[in-house]
Structures are given as C-alpha cells and as structure tokens.
Design a protein around this motif. Structure first.
Motif, PDB file in Angstrom:
ATOM      1  N   ALA A 110      -1.711  15.409   4.961  1.00 18.93           N
ATOM      2  CA  ALA A 110      -2.330  14.088   5.214  1.00 18.93           C
ATOM      3  C   ALA A 110      -3.372  13.690   4.171  1.00 18.93           C
ATOM      4  N   ASP A 111      -3.481  14.424   3.056  1.00 13.72           N
ATOM      5  CA  ASP A 111      -4.559  14.117   2.104  1.00 13.72           C
ATOM      6  C   ASP A 111      -4.454  12.703   1.535  1.00 13.72           C
ATOM      7  N   SER A 112      -3.268  12.308   1.091  1.00  9.30           N
ATOM      8  CA  SER A 112      -3.140  10.999   0.447  1.00  9.30           C
ATOM      9  C   SER A 112      -2.471   9.973   1.364  1.00  9.30           C
ATOM     10  N   THR A 113      -2.814  10.027   2.651  1.00  9.92           N
ATOM     11  CA  THR A 113      -2.295   9.009   3.570  1.00  9.92           C
ATOM     12  C   THR A 113      -3.302   7.869   3.684  1.00  9.92           C
ATOM     13  N   LEU A 114      -2.912   6.818   4.387  1.00  7.88           N
ATOM     14  CA  LEU A 114      -3.740   5.614   4.508  1.00  7.88           C
ATOM     15  C   LEU A 114      -4.972   5.897   5.380  1.00  7.88           C
ATOM     16  N   CYS A 115      -6.161   5.730   4.797  1.00  5.77           N
ATOM     17  CA  CYS A 115      -7.421   5.999   5.489  1.00  5.77           C
ATOM     18  C   CYS A 115      -8.136   4.676   5.785  1.00  5.77           C
ATOM     19  N   GLU A 133      -3.575   1.619  -3.884  1.00  7.19           N
ATOM     20  CA  GLU A 133      -3.217   3.021  -4.155  1.00  7.19           C
ATOM     21  C   GLU A 133      -3.837   3.917  -3.084  1.00  7.19           C
ATOM     22  N   LEU A 134      -3.032   4.802  -2.496  1.00  4.18           N
ATOM     23  CA  LEU A 134      -3.530   5.669  -1.422  1.00  4.18           C
ATOM     24  C   LEU A 134      -3.850   7.089  -1.905  1.00  4.18           C
ATOM     25  N   ASN A 135      -3.635   7.348  -3.196  1.00  2.00           N
ATOM     26  CA  ASN A 135      -3.837   8.709  -3.700  1.00  2.00           C
ATOM     27  C   ASN A 135      -5.281   9.189  -3.525  1.00  2.00           C
ATOM     28  N   LYS A 136      -5.427  10.481  -3.166  1.00  5.71           N
ATOM     29  CA  LYS A 136      -6.761  11.079  -3.057  1.00  5.71           C
ATOM     30  C   LYS A 136      -6.860  12.347  -3.920  1.00  5.71           C
ATOM     31  N   ALA A 193       0.849  -1.191   0.000  1.00  5.28           N
ATOM     32  CA  ALA A 193       0.000   0.000   0.000  1.00  5.28           C
ATOM     33  C   ALA A 193       0.882   1.238   0.000  1.00  5.28           C
ATOM     34  N   SER A 194       0.667   2.126  -0.972  1.00  4.87           N
ATOM     35  CA  SER A 194       1.472   3.347  -1.052  1.00  4.87           C
ATOM     36  C   SER A 194       0.759   4.386  -1.919  1.00  4.87           C
ATOM     37  N   TYR A 195       1.163   5.638  -1.779  1.00 12.63           N
ATOM     38  CA  TYR A 195       0.773   6.654  -2.749  1.00 12.63           C
ATOM     39  C   TYR A 195       1.696   6.488  -3.956  1.00 12.63           C
ATOM     40  N   CYS A 196       1.132   6.375  -5.144  1.00 14.02           N
ATOM     41  CA  CYS A 196       1.934   6.306  -6.378  1.00 14.02           C
ATOM     42  C   CYS A 196       1.337   7.259  -7.419  1.00 14.02           C
ATOM     43  N   ALA A 197       0.095   6.930  -7.870  1.00 12.60           N
ATOM     44  CA  ALA A 197      -0.661   7.767  -8.802  1.00 12.60           C
ATOM     45  C   ALA A 197       0.200   8.248  -9.970  1.00 12.60           C
ATOM     46  N   TYR A 198       0.137   9.576 -10.291  1.00 12.79           N
ATOM     47  CA  TYR A 198       0.898  10.084 -11.430  1.00 12.79           C
ATOM     48  C   TYR A 198       2.328  10.457 -11.011  1.00 12.79           C
ATOM     49  N   GLN A 199       2.402  11.289  -9.987  1.00 15.02           N
ATOM     50  CA  GLN A 199       3.710  11.849  -9.644  1.00 15.02           C
ATOM     51  C   GLN A 199       4.638  10.837  -8.985  1.00 15.02           C
ATOM     52  N   GLY A 200       4.070   9.898  -8.267  1.00 19.72           N
ATOM     53  CA  GLY A 200       4.908   8.988  -7.487  1.00 19.72           C
ATOM     54  C   GLY A 200       4.995   7.583  -8.052  1.00 19.72           C
ATOM     55  N   GLN A 201       4.850   7.470  -9.392  1.00 19.39           N
ATOM     56  CA  GLN A 201       4.875   6.138 -10.012  1.00 19.39           C
ATOM     57  C   GLN A 201       6.104   5.344  -9.585  1.00 19.39           C
ATOM     58  N   GLN A 230      -8.334   5.958 -11.341  1.00 16.40           N
ATOM     59  CA  GLN A 230      -9.204   6.040 -10.171  1.00 16.40           C
ATOM     60  C   GLN A 230     -10.349   5.019 -10.259  1.00 16.40           C
ATOM     61  N   ASP A 231     -10.734   4.648 -11.508  1.00 17.88           N
ATOM     62  CA  ASP A 231     -11.856   3.713 -11.694  1.00 17.88           C
ATOM     63  C   ASP A 231     -11.595   2.371 -11.012  1.00 17.88           C
ATOM     64  N   VAL A 232     -10.340   1.922 -11.073  1.00 20.41           N
ATOM     65  CA  VAL A 232      -9.992   0.637 -10.454  1.00 20.41           C
ATOM     66  C   VAL A 232     -10.213   0.717  -8.944  1.00 20.41           C
ATOM     67  N   ILE A 233      -9.786   1.841  -8.367  1.00 18.63           N
ATOM     68  CA  ILE A 233      -9.933   2.029  -6.918  1.00 18.63           C
ATOM     69  C   ILE A 233     -11.416   2.074  -6.557  1.00 18.63           C
ATOM     70  N   ASP A 234     -12.200   2.833  -7.347  1.00 20.86           N
ATOM     71  CA  ASP A 234     -13.644   2.936  -7.081  1.00 20.86           C
ATOM     72  C   ASP A 234     -14.314   1.573  -7.170  1.00 20.86           C
ATOM     73  N   ALA A 235     -13.913   0.779  -8.184  1.00 22.02           N
ATOM     74  CA  ALA A 235     -14.518  -0.542  -8.365  1.00 22.02           C
ATOM     75  C   ALA A 235     -14.182  -1.453  -7.185  1.00 22.02           C
ATOM     76  N   ASN A 236     -12.926  -1.416  -6.745  1.00 20.93           N
ATOM     77  CA  ASN A 236     -12.519  -2.252  -5.605  1.00 20.93           C
ATOM     78  C   ASN A 236     -13.194  -1.798  -4.315  1.00 20.93           C
ATOM     79  N   GLN A 237     -13.406  -0.476  -4.238  1.00 21.45           N
ATOM     80  CA  GLN A 237     -14.034   0.086  -3.050  1.00 21.45           C
ATOM     81  C   GLN A 237     -15.430  -0.501  -2.829  1.00 21.45           C
ATOM     82  N   GLN A 238     -16.083  -0.843  -3.932  1.00 22.27           N
ATOM     83  CA  GLN A 238     -17.459  -1.367  -3.817  1.00 22.27           C
ATOM     84  C   GLN A 238     -17.495  -2.722  -3.109  1.00 22.27           C
TER      85      GLN A 238
END
Lengths: 571, 62
Positions: free
Chosen positions: A526-531, A512-515, A491-499, A560-568
């Motif tokens: 603390a925006d993109s930390t582990l929630c 992915e922890l990005n918000k 589990a980590s922030y990666c997204a665009y900037q932190g690939q 983000q779609d992958v995260i949203d789908a997994n969130q369900q």
C-alpha cells in the motif's frame, strides 16, 4: 513535420522553428513550422538549439524568409523580415483604476433615452446607483436550494483491545474471542481450500515472517438495512490479513507476492493497510496445488477467509450500541445547483486475483456479490455510501505497493473528500474493470463515456490501481470522458517504473501517487496507493480545471519537486 | 494500438541457478524470467540472491 493552423494558435508564444527546407522569399505559415511539443526531444538529441533571440510562432506567421534555411532552423530577426513585434505584457493588462467620469463626480447626473415606440421616457442615473433611481428595485429572493438527503448510513465503531483464541466466538468488553475449530470448518467454503490457520499478531510483535499478503479486510457487519444505508458495526483496532500459498508452497499472487517480515513489508497507516496500533488477525490459507495462478484458487482462499470473518461478524452484531466509541453518520445527497461530478475507479479485471467482488451482502464480504470479470468489466455505479459501507471486496491485483486492498475501498480518501465537499455534487462512484485484450478495453471505455454523458456530469476524476496494461484503459477512459467536453483529472502511480505507454490530449491534469524515492514499485504493501493528500490535490486540480484555469504542462520525466510544489497549495 | 514502449532499467534478484541457465525475479514483482547462461554478463560466479539489472519493457503481441 509541419503543424496545423490550430496547433500554431495553441503555441502562439512558443519558438518558431522550420520543419523543412524553405527557400528565400517564402511567406511563413503554419505548414512551414515544426510542432513545439517535440522540442524537448529534439533538444535532448542535439538536433535543435534554441537561441535567446528566437522569434515566436505568433511573430513569424505572415513574415518573409530572407534567405534559404534548413529544417530545424529556429527563426530569428536575422532570417526573416516583416515579423510582428513581441507584445509587451503591459499592453494586455486590464486596468482597474476609476474612470475619469466617475472621478469627476458625474454620478449624480442623468442619462436620458428617448423611446419612439413608447410614450414617455426613462431616466437612468449614470453610475447606476440604485438609491437615486426614481423607483425601488424589488430585491430578488435568494434561491439556494438545500441539499437533499437520499440515504443515511450510520457506522458505529467498537474498540478491540485484545484478540484471543477460545472455545466460543464472542465479543465482549473490547475482547474478541475466536473459536478454535473455526479454521477447520472454513474448509467447507470451497473444496480447493486444503488448510486454513489463524494467529494473532499484536502491534508490538510484528517482526514475524509472513507469506504473501493477499488482502487486508476490515471486520464490519450490518445490523440494520442493506449496504449503503441503515447501521453498520465496525471493529476498530483489529483487522484481518489474508495470506496464501498453494500445496507446493508457491505464493498465491506469485508475481505480486510480498512475503517477508510484516514490519518491513507493510506501510502502516495507509488507507488500505493496518494502522500502527492495529492487532492483525492473520488467516493463512493453503489452496490446491497449481491453482494459485488460476481464477478459482485465490477466490477459494477469500471464500474461506470470509467464512471465518462471518462468525466474528455475528458476534459483532450483538454488541450494544452504547458500547461504541465513535459514531459516524454519512449521507448520500442530491445537491441541486452544484456542479455534478463523478469519481471513476478503474479496477483490475484481467482474471485470477485481478478481480473484485462488487456489492456483497455484508460490508467488505464475499457472499452475495458479483465479480466484475463475470459482469464483463462494464462500468457499475455505486453510491458514495455503498462504497464507504464496504461495497467492494478486492481480490487484489499484483504489485504490493500499488494494489488497492479491500480496506482501501472501505476508507477510500477520494470518496470521502468528494462526497463531503460543499462545492460539488458527487453523483456516484463508477467502478470499471480493466480487461486483458485491447478491443475489450475499448468496449468498456466507450460504455464509460456513454455513462458519463448520460449522468450529465461537468467533471470527473479517474483513478487506477497498479500499472501496466491497465494504463491503456486508463488513458482511454480519460479520453472517452474528455472528448464529451467533461473536465477530467487522472490519478495513478507512474513515476519511473510505471511510466505511461499511451497518452492523449485530455490527459493534461494528472496526479502522481508514487511515494518511493526512486520511483519504483517497492514491494511495500500500500505504499504508493492513493492517500488523503493525493485526494486533496486531485480534487483541487479538478476544481481548477472546471473553473477554466489553464493547467501547466507536465515535465517530461517524473519529478518529485512538482508534487511537492502542488502539495503546498492544499496545505 | 500505438504504444510507446521505452525500456526501463529494472533491478532484480537471482532465484535459481542451474547448469543451463538462471531464473531471476524482477523488482516490483513484474515477473520471473528464465534465460540461458549465455544471456548473462557477469564478473562473478552466479549465485542465488545476487542482484541483477536488466533493461525491460512490456511484451507486445504482434
């Protein structure tokens, strides 16, 4: 480049593409085929075009090429002969309908076995209905061992409705008074501290300018026992924020500073940040010029801040138990018979503010602890209760949105979730530092692998704060655990900037922890930390992997779609 | 170590302009870069606070 037989087996149902020029009559084997893992890159660059009638690797192995063909040619029925037909999905289905024998009422007939060595015979009724057996089967006693409590921690929360500056430090009737001269006295904590100021920021007056937020620290103290057991008093509704500059006005954490208006620079309500209704006690420290980027400067600021908090802690110790508004009881368990898992938290260890105090005497304190850089960044095991009781004081790395502050560890969502889950046995929380140099990274990662092996765990979740060269250790930590046959989730922030800049085959289950909507480190604390929602996804991912359910490969780019789908799945 | 360093388009802001060059801070607090004026492409006259964009990756020591 050609592939191995093993790779071909993994990609049995993926399209077959020639890796090099092959002549007519070639009998196709794995060594003639390209690795399907790089198809997305080849398609993107226009080197490869897959058609609908492409054959799969499983179909073409052993077939014969009918004409000369170039590299990067997808194999189709026109190009090869003697290929295998595609298996239809129905053929592999397992039917669950009743067998003909059962349907025709054969349940009551008898199957008879003759045994040569023994005298006599055994009769077993077909259908194995125990009620018709000529004897009774003793029912096996159910063995469900009870969870054994190793240690208990009681946390009592006390409401704070007002914070004042006054003549004496006291805490009475939900009013916290802080002594006026305390800041001046705190300079004694370290000669590098040149000035300290304190002000109170109520929840409705947050549009005030602030220097960089170095830390968010809960006010908590032990009234009985040591860290991780006994009783702890915690203030609810008030939290300390530490800010700092050097004598020249340069922000401490210059690279990771988040100076600005507090209401704009903090994502309130994250595990690490102040809650929407919290009163902020801002302690602003000025350190000696040019020491803000050295190890001693930020640490001096934390020491002065801890000196001030300690006097508040002494007042909180005296609060009568009956005045508490909430009492939480946490246990460290020994859960026999449940899969052993471990949580690995990678913390910064490159120096200066990239450091953490481990196991201070007071919850979330500084005194009495050891810093992970001094310990050589080797893995250190804490019990879940030790973490929940403020066992980590973060000197807090750079990157406001992705750094984990002291309050984050105090309320770490994965620790709580994994410790309270009834299906797993969380044996401990491992903190491992991230050193600067690559060979040091390898050294500590190898020790982590050995530790995981010695702990005999079946599963692990590895998290990291921040991004950058610590992603190299992150990948290596996962590999060291994964290669020992332990199922691991990252589990980590990666997204665009932190690939991620490195990867390996064990990094197939990642959270992915990005918000931030654009995938940036957006400089909001603390925006993109582990929630809690990330924690739930990570634990479900681990359970899924441990159960042997295949994890779908990740998309090539952050979505983000992958995260949203997994969130369900967790809602 | 085999790292895949891919440049990312990072936004930033100009912190300081001198007769020699500019100092920019990168979004995400990934650092401060000082470069000579000839390294900057612009249609406007340079001013503190202007937003910039730069392709950047990590620094690898060789």
């Amino acid at each position: 480049m050609s592939i191995t037989v093993e790779t071909a087996e993994q990609h049995y149902n993926d399209p077959a593409v020639l890796c090099c020029l092959r002549q007519k009559g070639t009998v196709i084997s794995a060594s003639d085929l390209e690795d399907p893992a790089i198809f997305p890159d080849l398609e993107e660059s226009g080197l490869l075009k897959l058609s609908e009638d492409s054959l799969t690797i499983g179909q073409v192995l052993g077939s014969t090429l009918d004409q000369d063909a170039d590299a990067m040619t997808p194999l189709t029925p026109k190009l090869v002969s003697h290929f295998a037909e595609k298996k239809t999905e129905e053929s592999g289905k397992i039917t669950t309908s009743l067998s003909a024998a059962a349907a025709s009422g054969l349940n009551n007939s008898v199957i008879r076995f003759s045994i040569n060595e023994l005298k006599g015979q055994i009769e077993i009724p077909a259908g194995f209905d125990p009620s018709v057996l000529p004897f009774t089967i003793p029912s096996a006693p159910k063995l469900e061992p009870e969870d054994q409590i190793i240690r208990t921690l009681t946390q009592r929360e006390f409401d704070v409705q007002e914070v004042r500056i006054g003549a004496e430090t006291s805490f009475q009737d939900k009013v916290l008074t802080i002594r006026e001269g305390l800041c001046t006295e705190s300079l004694k904590a370290d000669p590098l501290v040149k000035d300290a100021e304190l002000d109170i920021i109520p929840p409705d007056q947050r549009h005030v300018y602030s220097n960089t937020i170095m830390d968010v620290i809960p006010i908590a103290t032990k009234t009985e026992g040591i860290l991780g057991e006994g009783t702890t008093h915690v203030m609810r509704g008030a939290v300390v924020i530490l800010t700092g500059v050097d004598e020249l006005g340069v922000q401490v954490h210059e690279f990771g500073s988040c100076e600005g208006y507090l209401d704009e620079k903090i994502r309130f309500g994250r595990p690490g940040s102040p809650d929407p209704d919290d009163i902020m006690i801002r302690i602003h420290v000025t350190v000696q010029e040019n020491t803000g980027m050295e190890r001693r400067g930020p640490f001096a600021a934390h020491k002065a801040c801890d000196y001030i908090i300690q006097e508040i802690r002494e007042a909180l110790k005296k609060a009568p138990a009956e005045a508490c508004v909430k009492e939480d009881v946490y246990h460290d368990y020994k859960k026999t018979g449940k899969p052993r898992v471990v949580l690995v938290k990678e913390i910064m260890g490159q120096g200066a503010m990239h450091d953490n105090v481990i196991l201070p005497t007071e919850p979330a304190g500084v005194k009495g602890g050891r810093r992970n850089v001094d310990l050589g960044n080797v893995p250190v095991v804490l019990s879940p209760n030790e973490v929940r009781d403020g066992g980590i004081h973060a000197l807090t790395c750079i990157g406001p949105a992705t750094k984990e502050v002291t309050r984050h560890y105090f309320r770490e969502p994965l620790v709580n979730l994994m410790a309270e889950d009834n299906e797993i046995n969380l044996v401990g929380v491992i903190f491992i530092g991230s050193p600067q140099v690559n060979d040091e990274k390898s050294y500590v990662s190898a020790r982590l692998g050995a530790l995981a092996e010695a702990l005999d765990v079946e599963g692990a979740i590895v998290t990291t704060e921040g991004f950058g060269n610590n992603h190299i250790d992150f990948a290596e930590n996962i590999e060291q655990i994964g290669r020992r046959g332990i199922k691991v989730v990252g589990a980590s922030y990666c997204a665009y900037q932190g690939q991620l800049v490195v990867g390996n085959k064990y990094m197939d289950a990642m959270i992915e922890l990005n918000k931030d909507k654009d995938g940036f480190e957006n400089e909001i604390l603390a925006d993109s930390t582990l929630c809690p929602s990330d924690a739930k996804r990570a634990l479900l991912m681990l359970k899924t992997k441990m159960a042997g359910v295949p994890i779908e490969p990740a998309n090539r780019n952050w979505s983000q779609d992958v995260i949203d789908a997994n969130q369900q799945f967790i809602q | 170590m085999d790292c895949e360093l891919t440049p990312k388009l990072l936004p930033g802001k100009i912190l300081e302009v001198t007769d020699l060059g500019v100092k920019v801070t990168l979004k995400g607090r990934m650092g401060i870069i000082q470069v000579p004026l000839r390294s900057v492409i612009t249609d406007k006259s340079l001013q503190v606070g202007q937003e910039i964009r730069v392709y950047l990756s990590y620094i690898q020591v060789v």
